[in-house]
Design a protein around this motif. Structure first.
Motif, PDB file in Angstrom:
ATOM      1  N   VAL A   1      -1.895  11.671  -7.938  1.00 29.68           N
ATOM      2  CA  VAL A   1      -1.320  10.659  -6.952  1.00 29.68           C
ATOM      3  C   VAL A   1      -1.308   9.105  -7.549  1.00 29.68           C
ATOM      4  O   VAL A   1      -2.218   8.570  -8.225  1.00 29.68           O
ATOM      5  CB  VAL A   1      -2.518  10.496  -5.877  1.00 29.68           C
ATOM      6  N   LEU A   2       0.002   8.775  -7.249  1.00 23.27           N
ATOM      7  CA  LEU A   2       0.191   7.291  -7.798  1.00 23.27           C
ATOM      8  C   LEU A   2      -0.138   6.419  -6.734  1.00 23.27           C
ATOM      9  O   LEU A   2       0.447   6.591  -5.676  1.00 23.27           O
ATOM     10  CB  LEU A   2       1.696   7.336  -8.216  1.00 23.27           C
ATOM     11  N   MET A   3      -0.890   5.271  -6.843  1.00 24.01           N
ATOM     12  CA  MET A   3      -1.286   4.381  -5.850  1.00 24.01           C
ATOM     13  C   MET A   3      -0.969   3.006  -6.368  1.00 24.01           C
ATOM     14  O   MET A   3      -1.222   2.624  -7.407  1.00 24.01           O
ATOM     15  CB  MET A   3      -2.788   4.485  -5.770  1.00 24.01           C
TER      16      MET A   3
ATOM     17  N   PHE B   1       0.668  -1.236  -0.086  1.00 26.85           N
ATOM     18  CA  PHE B   1      -0.088  -0.088  -0.131  1.00 26.85           C
ATOM     19  C   PHE B   1       0.707   1.124  -0.106  1.00 26.85           C
ATOM     20  O   PHE B   1       1.422   1.697   1.123  1.00 26.85           O
ATOM     21  CB  PHE B   1      -0.924  -0.121   1.175  1.00 26.85           C
ATOM     22  N   HIS B   2       1.264   1.767  -1.360  1.00 30.74           N
ATOM     23  CA  HIS B   2       2.002   2.758  -1.448  1.00 30.74           C
ATOM     24  C   HIS B   2       1.435   3.858  -2.035  1.00 30.74           C
ATOM     25  O   HIS B   2       0.612   3.592  -3.159  1.00 30.74           O
ATOM     26  CB  HIS B   2       3.413   2.627  -2.131  1.00 30.74           C
ATOM     27  N   PHE B   3       1.248   5.098  -1.578  1.00 27.83           N
ATOM     28  CA  PHE B   3       0.809   6.264  -2.278  1.00 27.83           C
ATOM     29  C   PHE B   3       1.542   7.420  -2.290  1.00 27.83           C
ATOM     30  O   PHE B   3       2.519   7.615  -1.448  1.00 27.83           O
ATOM     31  CB  PHE B   3      -0.413   6.888  -1.579  1.00 27.83           C
ATOM     32  N   TYR B   4       1.730   8.164  -3.594  1.00 26.56           N
ATOM     33  CA  TYR B   4       2.765   8.959  -3.767  1.00 26.56           C
ATOM     34  C   TYR B   4       2.239  10.363  -4.519  1.00 26.56           C
ATOM     35  O   TYR B   4       1.538  10.075  -5.435  1.00 26.56           O
ATOM     36  CB  TYR B   4       3.853   8.787  -4.652  1.00 26.56           C
ATOM     37  N   LEU B   5       2.442  11.621  -3.910  1.00 32.13           N
ATOM     38  CA  LEU B   5       1.726  12.579  -4.505  1.00 32.13           C
ATOM     39  C   LEU B   5       3.036  13.263  -5.520  1.00 32.13           C
ATOM     40  O   LEU B   5       4.178  13.478  -4.877  1.00 32.13           O
ATOM     41  CB  LEU B   5       1.613  13.800  -3.590  1.00 32.13           C
TER      42      LEU B   5
ATOM     43  N   VAL C   1       6.337  12.826  -3.089  1.00 29.64           N
ATOM     44  CA  VAL C   1       5.977  12.866  -1.657  1.00 29.64           C
ATOM     45  C   VAL C   1       5.230  11.657  -1.522  1.00 29.64           C
ATOM     46  O   VAL C   1       4.023  11.557  -1.995  1.00 29.64           O
ATOM     47  CB  VAL C   1       5.519  14.055  -0.934  1.00 29.64           C
ATOM     48  N   LYS C   2       5.812  10.748  -0.460  1.00 32.80           N
ATOM     49  CA  LYS C   2       4.927   9.478   0.057  1.00 32.80           C
ATOM     50  C   LYS C   2       3.651  10.210   0.842  1.00 32.80           C
ATOM     51  O   LYS C   2       4.103  11.113   1.787  1.00 32.80           O
ATOM     52  CB  LYS C   2       5.458   8.712   0.993  1.00 32.80           C
ATOM     53  N   VAL C   3       2.432   9.706   0.668  1.00 33.59           N
ATOM     54  CA  VAL C   3       1.222  10.307   1.196  1.00 33.59           C
ATOM     55  C   VAL C   3       0.449   9.201   1.917  1.00 33.59           C
ATOM     56  O   VAL C   3       0.574   8.057   1.621  1.00 33.59           O
ATOM     57  CB  VAL C   3       0.499  11.288   0.796  1.00 33.59           C
ATOM     58  N   ASN C   4      -0.249   9.381   2.873  1.00 35.11           N
ATOM     59  CA  ASN C   4      -1.199   8.509   3.478  1.00 35.11           C
ATOM     60  C   ASN C   4      -2.601   8.667   2.895  1.00 35.11           C
ATOM     61  O   ASN C   4      -3.024   9.592   2.534  1.00 35.11           O
ATOM     62  CB  ASN C   4      -1.446   8.607   5.029  1.00 35.11           C
ATOM     63  N   ASP C   5      -3.300   7.506   2.820  1.00 36.35           N
ATOM     64  CA  ASP C   5      -4.740   7.495   2.198  1.00 36.35           C
ATOM     65  C   ASP C   5      -4.840   8.009   1.018  1.00 36.35           C
ATOM     66  O   ASP C   5      -5.946   8.754   0.769  1.00 36.35           O
ATOM     67  CB  ASP C   5      -5.563   8.190   3.414  1.00 36.35           C
TER      68      ASP C   5
END
Length: 153
Positions: free
Chosen positions: A83-85, A2-6, A15-19
């Protein structure tokens, strides 16, 4: 996974982001972001790599994301913040490319604004160079003499 990047092409940052999935509208400054799937496991619909972006951000700076899976390379040009998910059971080669913000940064090329005018785009690609002239001899055809130049003086 579970990786999310703005990804912000204005600041040229990742930048790694949550949710990221739940906050995609907030992070992209778009009420209804589009979702583009870069990779998905047909057997497991909850395993995918997607990018959420503002479809109306064409006039903003952009980035080109390139991912490789096996012998297949996938490229996606995106304008504006996105956002890359990566969620679920992502293949190891893709997971490695998305494991850290630095790895994602390596998969991205920031390109400025997306141009819809082809002539302007071609000019911006190599503004200080000129394409080589085509010569008929280069294509295997003999050169034809020009009119008025018979070779006599």
């Amino acid at each position: 996974m579970f990786h999310f990047y703005l990804i912000d092409p204005v600041g040229r940052t990742v930048v790694k982001v949550n949710d990221g999935f739940d906050r995609a509208a907030e992070l992209t400054d778009c009420a209804a972001p589009d979702l583009y799937t870069l990779w998905q496991d047909a057997a497991e619909p909850d395993s995918s790599v997607d990018i959420a972006y503002d479809p109306d951000a064409e006039d903003q700076p952009a980035f080109l994301l390139t991912l490789t899976h096996g012998s297949t390379t996938t490229e996606r040009l995106v304008a504006g913040r996105a956002v890359l998910m990566a969620v679920g059971a992502v293949p190891d080669d893709i997971a490695q490319q998305l494991s850290t913000a630095e790895a994602v940064q390596d998969a991205i090329g920031f390109v400025g604004k997306v141009r819809t005018d082809v002539a302007a785009w071609l000019k911006s690609g190599a503004p200080d160079t000129r394409a080589p002239a085509r010569r008929s001899a280069a294509s295997g055809h003999p050169r034809k003499p020009r009119h008025g130049t018979s070779g006599r003086r």
